[in-house]
Design a protein around this motif. Structure first.
Motif, short mmCIF file in Angstrom:
data_model
loop_
_atom_site.label_atom_id
_atom_site.label_comp_id
_atom_site.label_asym_id
_atom_site.label_seq_id
_atom_site.Cartn_x
_atom_site.Cartn_y
_atom_site.Cartn_z
N ASN A 178 0.80 -1.31 -0.07
CA ASN A 178 0.10 0.03 0.01
C ASN A 178 0.91 1.23 -0.05
O ASN A 178 0.43 2.27 -0.53
CB ASN A 178 -0.92 0.12 1.15
N MET A 183 -2.80 -1.93 -4.96
CA MET A 183 -3.97 -2.31 -4.67
C MET A 183 -3.81 -3.89 -4.22
O MET A 183 -2.89 -4.45 -4.75
CB MET A 183 -4.80 -2.37 -5.86
N PRO A 206 -6.85 -1.13 4.03
CA PRO A 206 -7.62 0.14 3.81
C PRO A 206 -8.71 -0.32 2.68
O PRO A 206 -8.34 -0.50 1.54
CB PRO A 206 -6.71 1.07 3.49
N LEU A 207 -9.85 0.13 2.96
CA LEU A 207 -11.01 -0.15 1.99
C LEU A 207 -10.74 0.45 0.68
O LEU A 207 -11.04 -0.34 -0.45
CB LEU A 207 -12.24 0.43 2.51
N GLU A 208 -9.84 1.70 0.50
CA GLU A 208 -9.67 2.08 -0.84
C GLU A 208 -8.71 1.48 -1.70
O GLU A 208 -8.55 1.73 -2.81
CB GLU A 208 -9.13 3.73 -0.73
N PHE A 209 -8.02 0.41 -1.08
CA PHE A 209 -6.71 -0.31 -1.72
C PHE A 209 -7.37 -1.89 -2.00
O PHE A 209 -6.62 -2.71 -2.67
CB PHE A 209 -5.91 -0.69 -0.89
N ARG A 245 -15.75 -7.12 6.29
CA ARG A 245 -15.65 -5.69 6.23
C ARG A 245 -17.03 -4.85 6.84
O ARG A 245 -17.17 -3.68 6.80
CB ARG A 245 -15.32 -5.04 5.03
N VAL A 255 -17.63 -0.66 -4.02
CA VAL A 255 -16.64 0.07 -3.42
C VAL A 255 -15.08 -0.57 -4.19
O VAL A 255 -14.36 0.21 -4.54
CB VAL A 255 -16.25 -0.41 -1.89
N THR A 256 -15.40 -1.94 -4.14
CA THR A 256 -14.03 -2.62 -4.96
C THR A 256 -14.28 -2.21 -6.62
O THR A 256 -13.01 -1.94 -7.06
CB THR A 256 -14.07 -3.98 -4.81
N ASN A 259 -13.11 1.20 -6.84
CA ASN A 259 -11.47 1.21 -6.65
C ASN A 259 -10.81 1.01 -7.97
O ASN A 259 -9.87 1.67 -8.44
CB ASN A 259 -11.31 0.23 -5.54
N ARG A 262 -11.15 3.75 -10.39
CA ARG A 262 -10.39 5.21 -10.18
C ARG A 262 -9.01 4.82 -10.41
O ARG A 262 -8.36 5.64 -10.87
CB ARG A 262 -10.66 5.32 -8.47
N PHE A 263 -8.45 3.64 -10.09
CA PHE A 263 -6.93 3.21 -10.24
C PHE A 263 -6.68 3.31 -11.50
O PHE A 263 -5.63 3.85 -11.87
CB PHE A 263 -6.85 2.06 -9.40
#
Length: 276
Positions: A178, A183, A206-209, A245, A255-256, A259, A262-263
């Motif tokens: 991270n 990711m 972390p959820l964003e990863f 989670r 969320v995933t 992610n 966005r990535f």
């Protein structure tokens, strides 16, 4: 290019790693993709084959607007890598639907290629991916110390990050990834009863990863264990990790998926019927 998929309104799933080109799908590939759509899979990242089939994922990306492509020389096949393969990968990286260089990395579990060769080919591909400004997808098995050291030396400064695919490391190894912008992607093996160690990592990443994948046709999740895996089964990975989670399945899926987009700087695929 064909239109995007129809998907259940309550799910937005991305399979961030699938080998759609493999012969296991030859008998029902069209139906397999339709099942993925029906399960709520809006995007798939298709991974190219070995050194002699590096472009094998690209036809799927060109035919379907909801599928993207990646390619790299797997550590198992590092001993086969040539300059011509590197040149082909550099050309593939210019394609607008080519998202990542990989899977590349180290595998000390099977040692199908000598470790020093794996390391050299890994470094060479990292440098080429840096030059192409392309993110990387990492395969690492029983080689975390060397893998993280090489990434720190040859990749961190690129500022591009990547994906640790089918993650099997520790919390500390995930954290170190991270810190370098990686990711963490979990596959069907996170659903296995004896894989509590992986669920423990998934609880604290972390959820964003966090990303989901199948690694199809390998590693079918627990309800389908022993069968061929396929992208539709990424829903089972989401169902397993959602309570880990404290989220509903549709929330973790969303969320995933966000992610992933966005990535890679992608827009959500519109809900349109696709003829697969």
């Amino acid at each position: 290019m064909e239109n995007g998929p129809v998907f259940p309104e309550q799910l937005d799933l991305v399979d961030s790693h699938a080998h759609l080109d493999m012969s296991e799908f030859d008998s029902d590939r069209t139906d397999m993709l339709a099942r993925a759509q029906a399960a709520g899979v809006r995007n798939i990242l298709a991974i190219g084959g070995g050194p002699d089939a590096l472009a094998s994922a690209l036809p799927f990306a060109e035919r379907y607007d909801w599928i993207y492509a990646a390619a790299g020389i797997h550590p198992h096949e590092a001993k086969l890598a040539t300059t011509a393969h590197y040149e082909e990968l550099a050309n593939l990286a210019k394609h607008p639907k080519f998202l990542a260089w990989g899977e590349i990395g180290l595998d000390y579990h099977y040692d199908h290629s000598p470790r020093e060769v794996q390391q050299r080919v890994f470094i060479e591909q990292l440098e080429l991916a840096r030059g192409a400004r392309c993110r990387v997808i990492i395969h690492c098995r029983d080689a975390w110390s060397d893998c993280l050291a090489l990434l720190g030396e040859h990749w961190r400064s690129a500022g591009l990050g990547g994906i640790f695919h089918c993650f099997t490391g520790t919390v500390d190894e995930a954290r170190r990834g991270n810190e370098m912008g990686f990711m963490i992607s979990f596959a069907g093996n996170v659903t296995y009863p004896k894989a509590q160690n992986l669920r423990d990592v998934a609880r604290v990443v972390p959820l964003e990863f966090l990303l989901l994948e199948t690694d199809a046709p390998f590693l079918a999740p627990q309800p389908f264990r022993g069968r061929r895996n396929e992208p539709a089964f990424v829903a089972e990975v989401a169902r397993t990790l959602a309570p880990v989670r404290d989220l509903a399945t549709y929330e973790l899926a969303a969320v995933t998926a966000a992610n992933f987009r966005r990535f890679f700087g992608l827009q959500v695929t519109a809900s349109r019927r696709s003829q697969v």
